[in-house]
Write an enzyme that holds these catalytic residues in place. Structure first.
Site, PDB file in Angstrom:
ATOM      1  N   ARG A   1      44.632  16.125  28.345  1.00 53.96           N
ATOM      2  CA  ARG A   1      43.331  16.364  28.973  1.00 53.96           C
ATOM      3  C   ARG A   1      42.770  17.755  28.670  1.00 53.96           C
ATOM      4  O   ARG A   1      42.111  18.364  29.519  1.00 53.96           O
ATOM      5  CB  ARG A   1      43.427  16.142  30.494  1.00 53.96           C
ATOM      6  CG  ARG A   1      43.814  14.725  30.882  1.00 53.96           C
ATOM      7  CD  ARG A   1      42.774  13.704  30.435  1.00 53.96           C
ATOM      8  NE  ARG A   1      43.177  12.358  30.785  1.00 53.96           N
ATOM      9  CZ  ARG A   1      43.824  11.520  29.959  1.00 53.96           C
ATOM     10  NH1 ARG A   1      44.103  11.910  28.715  1.00 53.96           N
ATOM     11  NH2 ARG A   1      44.165  10.328  30.357  1.00 53.96           N
TER      12      ARG A   1
ATOM     13  N   SER B   1      38.859   9.878  36.942  1.00 50.07           N
ATOM     14  CA  SER B   1      40.023  10.262  37.730  1.00 50.07           C
ATOM     15  C   SER B   1      39.814  11.667  38.289  1.00 50.07           C
ATOM     16  O   SER B   1      39.387  12.578  37.588  1.00 50.07           O
ATOM     17  CB  SER B   1      41.276  10.236  36.863  1.00 50.07           C
ATOM     18  OG  SER B   1      41.545   8.932  36.405  1.00 50.07           O
TER      19      SER B   1
ATOM     20  N   GLU C   1      40.934  17.122  37.563  1.00 54.73           N
ATOM     21  CA  GLU C   1      40.465  16.649  36.262  1.00 54.73           C
ATOM     22  C   GLU C   1      38.944  16.643  36.242  1.00 54.73           C
ATOM     23  O   GLU C   1      38.325  16.898  35.212  1.00 54.73           O
ATOM     24  CB  GLU C   1      41.010  15.249  35.970  1.00 54.73           C
ATOM     25  CG  GLU C   1      40.711  14.756  34.581  1.00 54.73           C
ATOM     26  CD  GLU C   1      41.524  13.526  34.207  1.00 54.73           C
ATOM     27  OE1 GLU C   1      40.951  12.628  33.556  1.00 54.73           O
ATOM     28  OE2 GLU C   1      42.707  13.452  34.554  1.00 54.73           O
TER      29      GLU C   1
END
Length: 312
Positions: free
Chosen positions: A178, A227, A301
């Protein structure tokens, strides 16, 4: 910097811009959460040359924020200072090649997956399950269903903060979970994604399966983002973020108009009246509950940007 000085710098930067410039542009309606404040100045460049020219003229003193599809972002209630960049029509072309696609950074991930299927290029199906745009996918190395951007990216073209146009090979981006190593302040304008020739019907079937799985497991019809928290590193916990949240008793938890999704508890939902503060406060409360219960620190996130509202 005083307001008149700021205005002068902005006017100078946009003096020859061909794209659209909007002062005090409301951003809430552009985000998937449907809440948040305004941009002091919103600039939607006409094309890469237009973007590069404006970036060259932007004073280093001016804060610059780039927004994509706003699917994985909370814009705080006080809005965003300085210039907000948002790519649109001039960055949405898709060119099909025999072993890949060259796509503009404003292209939605799901649209890219569909084009790949029509072209008989496998390996990009996972993009159908990611609610965002290509540029944002590169910045955060977006991934789902067993793959990520790092796996399929050949190169990305960027405009740097000083207005230089540069092409970077995938290896230069130092992708991780990520995250990417894009230069600070750089804006992705287009990229090449690699595919493998395969049956269009088989690819379409895979995309349908991904969409069905996402519909079944995520609150896709709610006012939500992607998310909320990254899964923890394996050294810290082998459990996924949603499992830690569930074990901490946070499924369905509410704060103001914000709620932890009953369907997938790593998603926050605007039930209709949530402020950006409600969403961020609820997220931080969940982080604390998880830390108290399991000792694991969850990391956001979803990107939270801008100023808090005056009443917060």
């Amino acid at each position: 910097m005083t307001a008149p000085s700021m205005i002068s710098l902005v006017q100078k930067a946009f003096s020859s811009a061909r794209g659209r410039v909007t002062e005090q542009a409301l951003l809430g309606s552009r985000t998937w959460f449907r809440t948040g404040g305004a941009a002091e100045w919103l600039f939607q460049p006409a094309d890469t040359d237009d973007l590069a020219a404006v970036m060259q003229n932007l004073s280093p003193e001016l804060p610059v924020t780039t927004l994509g599809a706003c699917s994985n972002v909370i814009v705080r209630d006080g809005g965003i200072e300085g210039v907000v960049l948002r790519l649109s029509r001039g960055f949405s072309d898709i060119v099909t090649e025999k072993d890949g696609l060259i796509v503009g950074a404003a292209c939605l991930d799901a649209t890219i997956a569909e084009h790949a299927a029509q072209a008989g290029l496998a390996g990009l199906e996972f993009l159908a399950g990611i609610p965002g745009s290509a540029g944002g996918a590169v910045r955060m190395n977006a991934g789902a269903y067993g793959s990520d951007i790092a796996t399929i990216l050949d190169w990305a073209e960027i405009v740097t903060r000083d207005g230089s146009v540069i092409r970077l090979d995938a290896g230069a981006l130092n992708f991780g979970y990520r995250r990417s190593g894009l230069p600070e302040g750089a804006v992705v304008t287009r990229l090449r994604l690699r595919g493998t020739p395969a049956s269009p019907a088989d690819i379409a079937a895979s995309i349908s399966a991904i969409r069905a799985a996402r519909e079944d497991s995520q609150p896709v019809r709610a006012r939500t983002g992607g998310s909320t928290f990254r899964n923890p590193d394996a050294e810290e916990s082998l459990l996924k973020a949603w499992q830690l949240i569930d074990q901490a008793g946070c499924r369905g938890l509410q704060m103001g108009g914000a709620q932890v999704s009953e369907k997938h508890c790593n998603f926050l939902i605007n039930t209709g009246t949530a402020s950006a503060s409600d969403l961020e406060s609820l997220g931080n409360h969940v982080r604390q509950r998880v830390a108290d219960h399991s000792g694991v620190t969850l990391h956001w996130e979803i990107k939270r940007i801008g100023k808090a509202g005056v009443s917060e």
